[in-house]
Design an enzyme around this catalytic site. Structure first.
Site, PDB file in Angstrom:
ATOM      1  N   CYS A 268      -3.236   9.957   1.811  1.00  0.00           N
ATOM      2  CA  CYS A 268      -2.533   8.806   1.225  1.00  0.00           C
ATOM      3  C   CYS A 268      -1.217   9.247   0.607  1.00  0.00           C
ATOM      4  O   CYS A 268      -0.151   9.017   1.164  1.00  0.00           O
ATOM      5  CB  CYS A 268      -3.418   8.124   0.178  1.00  0.00           C
ATOM      6  SG  CYS A 268      -4.818   7.245   0.884  1.00  0.00           S
TER       7      CYS A 268
ATOM      8  N   LYS B  62       0.827  -1.209   0.000  1.00  0.00           N
ATOM      9  CA  LYS B  62       0.000   0.000   0.000  1.00  0.00           C
ATOM     10  C   LYS B  62       0.860   1.257   0.000  1.00  0.00           C
ATOM     11  O   LYS B  62       0.585   2.224  -0.721  1.00  0.00           O
ATOM     12  CB  LYS B  62      -0.935   0.001   1.205  1.00  0.00           C
ATOM     13  CG  LYS B  62      -1.767   1.279   1.356  1.00  0.00           C
ATOM     14  CD  LYS B  62      -2.605   1.552   0.110  1.00  0.00           C
ATOM     15  CE  LYS B  62      -3.280   2.919   0.164  1.00  0.00           C
ATOM     16  NZ  LYS B  62      -4.307   3.026   1.188  1.00  0.00           N
TER      17      LYS B  62
END
Length: 406
Positions: free
Chosen positions: A264, A210
Site C-alpha cells: 500500500c 485510496k
C-alpha cells in the site's frame, strides 16, 4: 426487510481476498474463492489458511465447515464478482514504478464469460485512477451484449495487516460506482458485514481517495525517516527528539524505520505520480526519501562490519511491519538480501512470523542469532524482539532502526 443473500465469486485469496470471502461466507452468502495457487486452494478447502493473520484461521474454518466457502482454481457464474488481485509495478519507458494492471485485466477476462445481466463487478484492488472503467471496457469488449447491463464499482480495502478482521467490519467504507445503480448494489452488499459508515462516490474519486490515504502516510513517514538521518549525522537520539516534539499539542510525527514496505504505502504514491508526474513533486520526493532509507541502513552496517575480520551479522525481522508474515515490498527483505550478496560476513536472519520455506535464505532462531552475532541489526519491531535482555547484547554492536533496543 430481509437481506438478500448472494452467490459471490472472489478472485484472489490473499491478504484481502481470503478475509473478505470468509467474512461474506459467515454472513450467509455462498462464496467461491478463486486463486491460481493450487496449494492455497487445497489448504483453504481443508479449513486452514496459507497466510498469517490473527483469528483468520478460526473464521476460515467456520466458513468452510458451514459449506458457504469453497476455493477453486476456476470461476463460475454468480451474482457479484470481487477482484482482489495484486497491482504491482512494471517498467514502462525507463520508469520501473509504472502500475502493472495485468492481474486485474487477467481476472476480468476470466470472469467475463460467466457474467450475466445485472451482475455486480467490484474492484477491491488498489488501482490507478480509471482502472474500474478499464475493467468495464474489457467486459464490454468481450461481451458487447452486456453494455449498460452490468454494474461496476470500486470499493478499496483500507485495513491494517494484523487487524484485518476487526477493521473489515468497523472501518468506514468507500463505495465508488461507475453509475448510481452500481453504488446502490455495492452498498447493499457491504452493509451485510460492515458496521462503519458507507461513503458513496464515483469510481474515479474512490480510486483517488485510496491513493491519497496512503500517500499522506508516506509523506509523513518520509519526514520521520529524513529526521532519523539528520539526527544520526548530528549525534542526536531521533526517538527522543520526536517524543519531545510530539508533546506539542499540534504535532504528531510518526516513527522512522528502515524504509517503507507493504503493498500500500510503498506502492500507491507511485500510482499518483504515474498519473500526474509534473504535479506530484512532494509525493515523488517522499517516495524517494523512503526508498533511499534501506541504502542508508546498509551503509551503516558495512561501516560497522569493517571493524571485524569475519563479522556475524544478525538481522532481526524480514516482514514489512511488526507481528505479521507479509514480505511484500519489505525494505527489511531488501536489506538482508543485499547483505547476503555483499559478502561482508555471515548473515543470520531471524523472523518468528515467517515460515522457513517462504524466505529465500536460511532463517535462524532468535536465541542462536543473539548468541553468535557480532552485529545485531533490528529491522522489524516484532513483540519477541522487544523482550531481548539489554544485558545479553551489551557487548554487541547494535543498529536499531526501530528504536526498540535503546
Amino acid at each position: 426487510m430481509a437481506r438478500e443473500l448472494q452467490k459471490i465469486i472472489v478472485m484472489g485469496l490473499g491478504y484481502i481476498g481470503l478475509p473478505t470471502a470468509s467474512m461474506l461466507a459467515t454472513k450467509g452468502h455462498q462464496v467461491l474463492g478463486v486463486d491460481v495457487n493450487a496449494q492455497a486452494v487445497d489448504i483453504i478447502n481443508s479449513g486452514r489458511i496459507h497466510i498469517v493473520e490473527p483469528d483468520l484461521d478460526i473464521l476460515v474454518k467456520s466458513a468452510v465447515n458451514s459449506g458457504n466457502l469453497k476455493a477453486s482454481l476456476t470461476t463460475e457464474e454468480g451474482d457479484t464478482f470481487i477482484l482482489a488481485v495484486p497491482t504491482p509495478f512494471k517498467e514502462v519507458d525507463g520508469n520501473p514504478k509504472a502500475p502493472d494492471l495485468a492481474y486485474i485485466e487477467t481476472a476480468t477476462r476470466a470472469i467475463a464469460p460467466y457474467l450475466r445481466e445485472d451482475n455486480l463487478v467490484i474492484l477491491e484492488s488498489t488501482s490507478p485512477v480509471g482502472t474500474t472503467e478499464r475493467v468495464q471496457e474489457i467486459i464490454v469488449a468481450m461481451r458487447p451484449e452486456l453494455a449498460g447491463k452490468i454494474h461496476t464499482a470500486h470499493c478499496p480495502e483500507r485495513v491494517l495487516p494484523g487487524q484485518i478482521l476487526r477493521e473489515l467490519v468497523d472501518n468506514d467504507r468507500i463505495i465508488g460506482g461507475t453509475t448510481k445503480a452500481a453504488v446502490a448494489k455495492a452498498k447493499a452488499l457491504y452493509k451485510t458485514f460492515c458496521n462503519g459508515a458507507i461513503l458513496e462516490t464515483d469510481s474515479r474519486t474512490a480510486e483517488m481517495s485510496k491513493l491519497v490515504e496512503n500517500s499522506f502516510r508516506d509523506v509523513n513517514i518520509a519526514f520521520a525517516n529524513e529526521l532519523s538521518v539528520i539526527c544520526d549525522h548530528l549525534g542526536i537520539n531521533v526517538w527522543e527528539a520526536i517524543a519531545l516534539a510530539n508533546r506539542h499539542p499540534r504535532v504528531n510525527i510518526l516513527q522512522p524505520g528502515p524504509g517503507v514496505g507493504g503493498h500500500c504505502i510503498a506502492v500507491d504514491p507511485w500510482f499518483i505520480v504515474a498519473s500526474a508526474p509534473a504535479q506530484s513533486r512532494l509525493i515523488r520526493t517522499a517516495r524517494e526519501v523512503n526508498d533511499a532509507k534501506p541504502d542508508w541502513v546498509i551503509a551503516k552496517v558495512k561501516a560497522k562490519a569493517a571493524r571485524f575480520h569475519e563479522p556475524v551479522i544478525g538481522c532481526l525481522g524480514l516482514s514489512f511491519k511488526a507481528n505479521i508474515d507479509d514480505l511484500r515490498e519489505s525494505p527489511s527483505m531488501d536489506i538482508v538480501h543485499h547483505l547476503h550478496q555483499s559478502g561482508i560476513g555471515k548473515i543470520m536472519a531471524c523472523d518468528p512470523n515467517v515460515r522457513k520455506e517462504k524466505a529465500p535464505f536460511a532463517l535462524y532462531d532468535l536465541k542462536t542469532v543473539i548468541k553468535e552475532a557480532d552485529i545485531l541489526l533490528l529491522l522489524v519491531d516484532h513483540e519477541e524482539f522487544k523482550d531481548i535482555d539489554p544485558q545479553v547484547i551489551k557487548d554487541k554492536v547494535v543498529i536499531d532502526t526501530k528504536g526498540v533496543l535503546r
